[in-house]
Scaffold this active site. Structure first.
Site, mmCIF file in Angstrom:
data_model
loop_
_atom_site.group_PDB
_atom_site.id
_atom_site.type_symbol
_atom_site.label_atom_id
_atom_site.label_comp_id
_atom_site.label_asym_id
_atom_site.label_seq_id
_atom_site.Cartn_x
_atom_site.Cartn_y
_atom_site.Cartn_z
ATOM 1 N N ASP A 93 0.861 -1.185 0.000
ATOM 2 C CA ASP A 93 0.000 0.000 0.000
ATOM 3 C C ASP A 93 0.898 1.237 0.000
ATOM 4 O O ASP A 93 2.116 1.133 0.145
ATOM 5 C CB ASP A 93 -0.964 -0.021 1.182
ATOM 6 C CG ASP A 93 -0.251 -0.006 2.526
ATOM 7 O OD1 ASP A 93 0.965 0.249 2.554
ATOM 8 O OD2 ASP A 93 -0.914 -0.246 3.552
ATOM 9 N N SER A 94 0.317 2.397 -0.158
ATOM 10 C CA SER A 94 1.116 3.611 -0.333
ATOM 11 C C SER A 94 1.570 4.240 0.979
ATOM 12 O O SER A 94 2.410 5.130 0.990
ATOM 13 C CB SER A 94 0.308 4.650 -1.110
ATOM 14 O OG SER A 94 -0.760 5.127 -0.306
ATOM 15 N N GLY A 95 0.986 3.800 2.081
ATOM 16 C CA GLY A 95 1.264 4.441 3.363
ATOM 17 C C GLY A 95 0.253 5.506 3.725
ATOM 18 O O GLY A 95 0.255 6.035 4.836
ATOM 19 N N GLY A 96 -0.638 5.817 2.781
ATOM 20 C CA GLY A 96 -1.625 6.873 3.023
ATOM 21 C C GLY A 96 -2.524 6.599 4.210
ATOM 22 O O GLY A 96 -2.731 7.464 5.057
ATOM 23 N N ASP A 147 -2.787 8.357 -1.553
ATOM 24 C CA ASP A 147 -4.113 8.974 -1.543
ATOM 25 C C ASP A 147 -4.409 9.578 -0.183
ATOM 26 O O ASP A 147 -3.776 9.249 0.811
ATOM 27 C CB ASP A 147 -5.192 7.942 -1.900
ATOM 28 C CG ASP A 147 -5.242 6.779 -0.911
ATOM 29 O OD1 ASP A 147 -4.187 6.425 -0.353
ATOM 30 O OD2 ASP A 147 -6.332 6.225 -0.698
ATOM 31 N N GLY A 216 -11.393 3.879 1.166
ATOM 32 C CA GLY A 216 -12.333 4.659 1.968
ATOM 33 C C GLY A 216 -13.601 3.941 2.379
ATOM 34 O O GLY A 216 -14.561 4.575 2.805
ATOM 35 N N ASP A 266 -7.766 -7.393 1.045
ATOM 36 C CA ASP A 266 -6.770 -7.575 2.107
ATOM 37 C C ASP A 266 -7.375 -7.106 3.422
ATOM 38 O O ASP A 266 -8.258 -6.250 3.433
ATOM 39 C CB ASP A 266 -5.505 -6.755 1.832
ATOM 40 C CG ASP A 266 -5.674 -5.302 2.278
ATOM 41 O OD1 ASP A 266 -5.232 -4.966 3.388
ATOM 42 O OD2 ASP A 266 -6.298 -4.517 1.537
ATOM 43 N N CYS A 304 -12.260 -29.375 8.829
ATOM 44 C CA CYS A 304 -11.255 -28.455 8.276
ATOM 45 C C CYS A 304 -9.947 -29.202 8.093
ATOM 46 O O CYS A 304 -9.536 -29.991 8.959
ATOM 47 C CB CYS A 304 -11.066 -27.262 9.214
ATOM 48 S SG CYS A 304 -9.721 -26.150 8.712
ATOM 49 N N CYS A 306 -6.865 -27.803 7.733
ATOM 50 C CA CYS A 306 -5.655 -27.033 8.048
ATOM 51 C C CYS A 306 -4.777 -27.815 9.032
ATOM 52 O O CYS A 306 -5.241 -28.755 9.700
ATOM 53 C CB CYS A 306 -6.009 -25.661 8.626
ATOM 54 S SG CYS A 306 -6.530 -25.651 10.357
ATOM 55 N N CYS A 309 -6.254 -27.941 12.675
ATOM 56 C CA CYS A 309 -7.408 -28.823 12.881
ATOM 57 C C CYS A 309 -7.060 -30.297 12.697
ATOM 58 O O CYS A 309 -7.718 -31.171 13.269
ATOM 59 C CB CYS A 309 -8.555 -28.421 11.964
ATOM 60 S SG CYS A 309 -9.331 -26.851 12.462
ATOM 61 N N HIS A 335 -5.073 -21.464 11.305
ATOM 62 C CA HIS A 335 -6.455 -21.844 10.979
ATOM 63 C C HIS A 335 -7.186 -20.714 10.251
ATOM 64 O O HIS A 335 -7.845 -20.945 9.229
ATOM 65 C CB HIS A 335 -7.226 -22.232 12.239
ATOM 66 C CG HIS A 335 -8.691 -22.410 11.972
ATOM 67 N ND1 HIS A 335 -9.211 -23.572 11.412
ATOM 68 C CD2 HIS A 335 -9.746 -21.554 12.116
ATOM 69 C CE1 HIS A 335 -10.520 -23.423 11.246
ATOM 70 N NE2 HIS A 335 -10.870 -22.210 11.658
#
Length: 382
Positions: A93-96, A147, A216, A266, A304, A306, A309, A335
């Site tokens: 990301d830009s850090g904004g 941004d 946003g 994300d 599950c 994973c 589990c 998990h």
């Protein structure tokens, strides 16, 4: 081109789309969830463990890496991929968001943002050019334009002024960006106003980026408002380019986001709630530290596949969490990340077989009206 994106199939009843995104570090099947590795690590996880659970791409954070250890050091190490031993794709990301949410005493001008470090109070000045230069030094596959992130609620006049500044900043980012192995995405802003979202899309798309993010949202607004703005905004974006919804990662938001035509997501949610002893299941969240699980010798989620589990019981994991043992938060994190990776794989398969509409209804019904808002936000920290 730094990336190539193809739409492979579209859902006949929703806006969901199956796609393939190719970067310099491999092929990503979309829709995809990106675990957050704020400080060049997904908390408690090794790269090998992430690969084992099917992670295709991770997100890392420009602001934090600029603060510590510094982008110059990472560049000297050979870039972020080598520094953290991750040979698959990375988005930064830009850090904004961090400048506007973490830093204190912000001073926003047309040139950039002056702020105090959240670590030691030192003064820094972020400009679109610097944010882009840092990300070029990091060498991530996809980078974001700098941004302005407005608060919620925000009045129409300031939201308009802010989105227009975001457009001008995006143009400045594009002007200085020069890495041919790296794609720069533009970000759509505009608050909770449909007319401003449309204006932002028109302005940002005119700059012709290889991909677009919707920023946003998931910043404290009611779920219904977020869905309304997302449903309105996503179809305005070019069909032939990837669409990224920033900071969203609860299972219900992922499913609905896909239905609106989003390709990339994300969020820190799965890793953050794991450290609080909360895990994701198909029936909603399960707070493993609760006494009710003290004598339950079954997996976190029966069925599950994973690592957690397959090998450990609720009773044991509860004991670890209550005793503040590191293994406890590793097991809950494994998990949760597997759960979302598997959810996205199921979503992709459902779109491929044109049964996403029914799949979505079934999963959301089973999950019920779960509330994940208590862990909202995009910032990862202990």
């Amino acid at each position: 081109m730094a990336i190539k994106y193809e739409v492979l199939k579209e859902c006949s009843k929703t806006g969901a789309r199956l796609g393939r995104l190719t970067t310099a570090h491999g092929v990503i099947e979309t829709p995809v969830f990106m675990p957050v590795g704020t400080q060049a690590t997904v908390k408690t996880m090794t790269p090998e463990e992430l690969k084992e659970m099917g992670t295709q791409i991770i997100l890392s954070n420009t602001y934090h890496l600029y603060m510590r250890p510094g982008h110059k050091l990472i560049e000297k190490a050979g870039g972020l991929h080598k520094f953290m031993n991750w040979d698959r794709s990375i988005l930064t990301d830009s850090g904004g968001f961090q400048v506007f949410s973490l830093a204190k005493l912000r001073d926003i001008t047309e040139e950039g943002v002056k702020f105090n470090s959240h670590l030691d109070g030192s003064i820094h000045f972020f400009t679109p050019e610097l944010a882009t230069e840092i990300q070029m030094a990091l060498g991530s596959d996809i980078i974001m334009a700098f941004d302005e992130c407005i608060p919620y609620p925000c009045d129409w006049d300031y939201a308009k002024k802010s989105l227009e500044r975001t457009t001008r900043w995006a143009a400045r980012c594009k002007k200085v960006h020069s890495r041919e192995d790296q794609a720069l995405f533009g970000i759509v802003q505009g608050g909770m106003y449909k007319d401003l979202r449309r204006l932002s899309v028109e302005q940002i798309v005119q700059l012709d980026f290889p991909g677009y993010a919707i920023g946003g949202l998931s910043v404290g607004e009611p779920k219904e408002v977020m869905y309304e703005i997302l449903a309105y905004t996503a179809p305005l974006l070019p069909k032939d380019k990837p669409r990224y919804l920033m900071g969203v990662g609860s299972p219900d938001y992922l499913i609905e986001g896909v239905a609106f035509g989003i390709d990339m997501f994300d969020c820190v949610l799965p890793t953050r709630i794991a450290r609080n002893g909360t895990v994701l299941t198909k029936k909603g969240k399960l707070v493993i530290r609760n006494a009710t699980y003290a004598e339950e010798f079954i997996p976190l989620e029966p069925g599950c596949n994973c690592y957690t589990c397959r090998n450990y019981s609720r009773a044991y994991i509860r004991h670890l969490i209550k005793a503040n043992e590191i293994l406890g938060i590793r097991l809950t994190t494994i998990h949760n990340l597997y759960f979302l990776s598997n959810l996205m794989a199921e979503i992709r398969e459902a779109i491929k077989e044109d049964r996403f509409y029914d799949y979505r209804s079934k999963v959301l019904t089973e999950m019920g009206e779960e509330d994940f808002s208590f862990v909202g936000g995009c910032e990862e920290g202990f």
